[in-house]
Design a protein around this motif. Sequence first.
Motif, short mmCIF file in Angstrom:
data_model
loop_
_atom_site.label_atom_id
_atom_site.label_comp_id
_atom_site.label_asym_id
_atom_site.label_seq_id
_atom_site.Cartn_x
_atom_site.Cartn_y
_atom_site.Cartn_z
N ALA A 37 -2.02 -15.91 -3.75
CA ALA A 37 -1.68 -14.75 -4.10
C ALA A 37 -1.55 -14.59 -5.92
N ALA A 45 4.06 -10.72 -5.25
CA ALA A 45 3.62 -10.27 -3.72
C ALA A 45 4.89 -10.57 -2.92
N SER A 52 3.89 -4.09 -2.88
CA SER A 52 2.98 -4.74 -1.82
C SER A 52 3.12 -6.17 -1.46
N LEU A 54 1.78 -9.54 1.62
CA LEU A 54 0.72 -9.98 2.31
C LEU A 54 1.38 -10.42 3.83
N THR A 85 -8.61 -4.09 2.73
CA THR A 85 -7.12 -4.07 2.76
C THR A 85 -6.50 -5.46 3.40
N HIS A 110 -2.98 -7.03 3.39
CA HIS A 110 -2.11 -6.27 2.17
C HIS A 110 -1.78 -5.05 2.61
N TRP A 121 -6.49 -3.58 -2.11
CA TRP A 121 -6.20 -4.29 -2.98
C TRP A 121 -6.71 -3.64 -4.43
#
Length: 307
Positions: A37, A45, A52, A54, A85, A110, A121
Amino acid sequence: MIDLWKGSANTWDCDEMGHMNVRFYVRMAFEGIGVLAGQCHLSHAFKPESPSTLIPLEQHIRFMREVHPGRPLSMKGCLLDVSETGATLYQELVHADGVPAASFRTRLAHVGSDSLKPFAWSDRSRDALTTLIGEAPAATAPRGLDMSKAAASSESITREHAIDEGVQVIGLGMVPPGDCDAFGRMHPHMFIGRVSDSVPNLLYDWRKKIAASVPGSEMGAAVLENRIIYRAWPTAGDLFEIRTAMASAQEKTHSLVHWMLDPVSGKPWMTSEVVAVTFDLKSRKAMATPPALLDELATIAPGNLYL
């Protein structure tokens, strides 16, 4: 592939088998996801204020060589695909001599950190992810699990079905705050960790009988492959139960399906299918299961559970 993690296993990361417990493989993999990331302009992240993050949707793990304490380890990875995404990440945990300890294929989403809804993204993140697209080596591909088999819908995974099938509870507990991440959700490695803690309730005596059939052996166990479907995210104070049924059994390997369920709602937190062996701790090799004990496994792990 790019470097994603370097370190080693601690003595306290290893279990009664003398090798690193499965949960720590997954913990290392998710640290590697954090490094990825950061490489893709998403260093925020996994911080609590991030808009947002993961999350894994599905993960295949193949365990290929034991990890022992203090030995050097490193991890590399690449993207196998990138969507608007999400992405599929390949990771390889490797010993100092270049022999893989484990491989991971993880389908990531994501998402909004609060809603867990898909979050596109940014252009620069997607561009960076796209530059990391590569190809996983054939030698670490899934081997004992049929990855073409579609996972069942979460709506079809119910506690009521497991009870009707006579599938017993092998694990039961509550999620403590210390098992949760910056967003208050249970860490991914704790799903597989809780299953690992629970399996002895099902198989300890059965494996002792296998070891007794092999003169001079000492009973142990090892997982060869695991396919995990992450379905919902428990938070501190949530309850869980683990129910397990046999999927198949061969002379040296056996497959189990685990359901981690919310006993309050009856809905699933996670489902997984595992290929495992009964392991001689002296020779560090799989032991053959006598035919009568193959039949016995079906009686101690009854029911029809599906991934």
